[in-house]
Write an enzyme that holds these catalytic residues in place. Structure first.
Site, mmCIF file in Angstrom:
data_model
loop_
_atom_site.group_PDB
_atom_site.id
_atom_site.type_symbol
_atom_site.label_atom_id
_atom_site.label_comp_id
_atom_site.label_asym_id
_atom_site.label_seq_id
_atom_site.Cartn_x
_atom_site.Cartn_y
_atom_site.Cartn_z
ATOM 1 N N ARG A 165 -5.449 4.807 16.613
ATOM 2 C CA ARG A 165 -4.687 3.640 16.168
ATOM 3 C C ARG A 165 -5.295 2.375 16.789
ATOM 4 N NH1 ARG A 165 -0.928 7.653 17.332
ATOM 5 N NH2 ARG A 165 0.549 8.248 15.696
ATOM 6 N N ASP A 206 1.323 -8.594 -1.627
ATOM 7 C CA ASP A 206 0.034 -8.084 -1.144
ATOM 8 C C ASP A 206 -1.029 -9.120 -1.496
ATOM 9 O OD1 ASP A 206 -0.840 -4.853 -0.407
ATOM 10 O OD2 ASP A 206 -2.426 -6.303 -0.816
ATOM 11 N N GLY A 221 0.830 -1.215 0.000
ATOM 12 C CA GLY A 221 0.000 0.000 0.000
ATOM 13 C C GLY A 221 0.853 1.248 0.000
ATOM 14 N N ARG A 240 -5.623 4.351 9.429
ATOM 15 C CA ARG A 240 -6.684 5.153 10.074
ATOM 16 C C ARG A 240 -7.368 6.078 9.076
ATOM 17 N NH1 ARG A 240 -4.609 8.546 14.953
ATOM 18 N NH2 ARG A 240 -2.493 8.495 14.127
ATOM 19 N N ARG A 260 9.830 13.217 14.084
ATOM 20 C CA ARG A 260 8.845 14.312 14.068
ATOM 21 C C ARG A 260 9.248 15.374 15.099
ATOM 22 N NH1 ARG A 260 3.604 10.264 13.310
ATOM 23 N NH2 ARG A 260 3.285 10.670 11.086
ATOM 24 N N ILE A 308 5.425 -2.561 11.066
ATOM 25 C CA ILE A 308 4.987 -1.151 11.010
ATOM 26 C C ILE A 308 3.490 -1.039 11.293
ATOM 27 C CG2 ILE A 308 4.688 0.817 9.430
ATOM 28 C CD1 ILE A 308 7.274 0.084 8.067
ATOM 29 N N ASN A 312 -6.799 -5.622 12.168
ATOM 30 C CA ASN A 312 -5.370 -5.826 11.851
ATOM 31 C C ASN A 312 -4.783 -7.013 12.592
ATOM 32 O OD1 ASN A 312 -5.567 -3.765 10.049
ATOM 33 N ND2 ASN A 312 -4.305 -2.302 11.190
ATOM 34 N N HIS A 337 3.286 3.534 20.922
ATOM 35 C CA HIS A 337 3.103 4.388 19.740
ATOM 36 C C HIS A 337 1.655 4.823 19.695
ATOM 37 C CE1 HIS A 337 3.584 6.228 15.917
ATOM 38 N NE2 HIS A 337 2.796 5.368 15.280
HETATM 39 O O1 TXD Z 1 4.601 4.563 12.936
HETATM 40 C C1 TXD Z 1 3.888 3.613 12.572
HETATM 41 N N1 TXD Z 1 4.191 2.357 12.922
HETATM 42 C C2 TXD Z 1 2.638 3.899 11.754
HETATM 43 C C3 TXD Z 1 2.087 2.654 11.084
HETATM 44 C C4 TXD Z 1 2.793 5.026 10.828
HETATM 45 C C5 TXD Z 1 1.878 5.176 9.795
HETATM 46 C C6 TXD Z 1 0.960 4.078 9.358
HETATM 47 N N2 TXD Z 1 0.922 2.966 10.262
HETATM 48 C C7 TXD Z 1 0.182 1.758 9.847
HETATM 49 O O2 TXD Z 1 0.845 1.035 8.812
HETATM 50 C C8 TXD Z 1 -1.203 2.010 9.320
HETATM 51 O O3 TXD Z 1 -2.106 2.322 10.376
HETATM 52 C C9 TXD Z 1 -1.500 0.669 8.685
HETATM 53 O O4 TXD Z 1 -1.898 -0.256 9.689
HETATM 54 C C10 TXD Z 1 -0.130 0.240 8.136
HETATM 55 C C11 TXD Z 1 0.015 0.436 6.660
HETATM 56 O O5 TXD Z 1 -0.262 1.765 6.334
HETATM 57 P P1 TXD Z 1 -0.491 2.147 4.780
HETATM 58 O O6 TXD Z 1 -0.726 3.600 4.726
HETATM 59 O O7 TXD Z 1 0.586 1.505 3.940
HETATM 60 O O8 TXD Z 1 -1.877 1.388 4.508
HETATM 61 P P2 TXD Z 1 -2.479 0.939 3.072
HETATM 62 O O9 TXD Z 1 -2.053 1.893 2.022
HETATM 63 O O10 TXD Z 1 -3.927 0.645 3.333
HETATM 64 O O11 TXD Z 1 -1.718 -0.456 2.790
HETATM 65 C C12 TXD Z 1 -1.986 -1.589 3.542
HETATM 66 C C13 TXD Z 1 -1.864 -2.770 2.584
HETATM 67 C C14 TXD Z 1 -2.969 -2.775 1.496
HETATM 68 O O12 TXD Z 1 -2.368 -2.737 0.211
HETATM 69 C C15 TXD Z 1 -3.713 -4.071 1.729
HETATM 70 O O13 TXD Z 1 -4.146 -4.713 0.558
HETATM 71 C C16 TXD Z 1 -2.648 -4.894 2.428
HETATM 72 O O14 TXD Z 1 -2.030 -3.983 3.323
HETATM 73 N N3 TXD Z 1 -3.191 -6.042 3.148
HETATM 74 C C17 TXD Z 1 -2.524 -7.198 3.257
HETATM 75 N N4 TXD Z 1 -1.287 -7.531 2.820
HETATM 76 C C18 TXD Z 1 -0.921 -8.790 3.113
HETATM 77 N N5 TXD Z 1 -1.684 -9.703 3.782
HETATM 78 C C19 TXD Z 1 -2.920 -9.364 4.207
HETATM 79 N N6 TXD Z 1 -3.687 -10.267 4.877
HETATM 80 C C20 TXD Z 1 -3.393 -8.056 3.948
HETATM 81 N N7 TXD Z 1 -4.555 -7.408 4.233
HETATM 82 C C21 TXD Z 1 -4.401 -6.166 3.733
#
Ligand code: TXD
Length: 309
Positions: free
Chosen positions: A89, A34, A12, A83, A152, A119, A96, A176
């Site tokens: 979160r 993915d 993502g 989010r 940050r 992450i 998740n 976090h």
């Molecule tokens: O500081 C930190 N740790 C945080 C983490 C900072 C910012 C964002 N934070 C979290 O990272 C956010 O709350 C999300 O839980 C993750 C990923 O954030 P992102 O912005 O990359 O989310 P997206 O764009 O929705 O991407 C998530 C991808 C998406 O393409 C889904 O299809 C995929 O996860 N996905 C999966 N991949 C593999 N396996 C499974 N089961 C799956 N389900 C969804």
């Protein structure tokens, strides 16, 4: 000597930036995984087609098959929902958690020797879940949060003082979330304690903005959360591991007595190198800092208590 192989679970917003940065810096070959058909394949192809300009010969593969991550020495997990405005979160926990259980199985079966950076949010619960389900040793499972939160804080201090971000260091510990613990006492500008350069009210304002920084971006973007600074923070951790740099960074580490905490992942300073978390550094906390840290740990403990593995 074989190139590193880095598996990115989640293609993502963050996963895409990770793939681009890791490939173009030639930190290793990239496998972008993915569950959505076409998403990892499309992003991988797009990144690979730009490689000649950056002079990168790193291979970039997009896949929906866990088998393709075999042999990875580093795995970075962003799989999970992000989010939307009005969400905390912690609101992401139920959904998740299910995703992380399936990811942990996939990684355990296909890349059992890898070091893993988690992450996905809620971070402290997700990295804990990965460790419990995978059974990987604590040094090979680490959470990315403190680097982002500290970065940050550094940004806001640099802006306030009109100095280079390169000369500002900072430490944000704990969970976090809203209870994260910025430690201004350990923040410096070229060795000068921040308290010698900024009034306490301004420092308190910067601490508050750091705690709310994730939500601030979510409210502006409306469709998701920050992804460039989180990806960049994870790259700093990945580089420390892949190049055995033994960087001292704030990371979510599994504690077994350090800081008086056992059996939880909490953000603390650690030494990050080829062995993953080489060791945790225990810094002295004054009574006020200890109170905030303990409150943050209790929040993490209450989150973990909701997890049914
Ligand atoms: O500081 C930190 N740790 C945080 C983490 C900072 C910012 C964002 N934070 C979290 O990272 C956010 O709350 C999300 O839980 C993750 C990923 O954030 P992102 O912005 O990359 O989310 P997206 O764009 O929705 O991407 C998530 C991808 C998406 O393409 C889904 O299809 C995929 O996860 N996905 C999966 N991949 C593999 N396996 C499974 N089961 C799956 N389900 C969804």
């Amino acid at each position: 000597m074989a190139r590193n192989k880095i598996a990115l679970i989640g293609a993502g917003n963050i996963g895409g930036v990770l793939a681009q940065e890791i490939a173009y810096r030639e930190l290793g070959d990239v496998v972008l995984f993915d569950v959505v058909e076409g998403l990892p394949q499309g992003k991988a192809l797009d990144i690979a087609e730009g490689a000649p300009i950056r002079g990168s010969d790193a291979k970039v593969l997009g896949t929906n098959r866990y088998e393709d991550i075999a042999g990875s020495n580093l795995v970075i997990i962003t799989a999970g929902l992000a989010r939307k405005p009005g969400m905390s979160r912690d609101d992401l926990l139920a959904k998740n958690l299910e995703i992380m259980k399936s990811v942990a199985q996939g990684v355990k079966q296909n890349a059992p020797a890898a070091t893993v950076i988690v992450i996905s949010n809620p971070l402290d619960a997700m990295v804990y879940t990965f460790k419990q389900i995978s059974g990987f040793p604590k040094n090979r499972v680490v959470g990315m949060a403190g680097v982002l939160d500290s970065t940050r804080f550094r940004t806001f201090v640099a802006w306030e003082l009109g100095v280079s971000v390169e000369d500002v260091t900072a430490l944000v510990l704990g969970g976090h979330g809203d209870t994260m613990v910025p430690l201004p006492r350990y923040a410096q500008v070229a060795g000068i304690p921040v308290a010698k350069l900024l009034p306490s009210e301004k420092i308190a304002e910067i601490s508050k903005r750091t705690q709310n920084a994730g939500g601030e971006v979510v409210n502006l973007l409306k469709t998701g959360s920050a992804f460039v600074s989180p990806a960049t923070s994870a790259i700093e951790m990945a580089e420390a591991i892949l190049k055995d740099k033994r960087r001292v960074l704030a990371c979510a580490c599994y504690l077994e007595g350090e800081y008086g905490v056992s059996g939880l992942y909490v953000g603390v300073p650690c030494v990050l190198g080829a062995g993953g978390v080489e060791r945790v550094l225990e810094v002295q906390l004054d009574p006020d800092e200890r109170k905030l840290f303990d409150a943050s740990v209790e929040h993490v403990r209450s989150l973990i208590a909701q997890i049914k593995l």
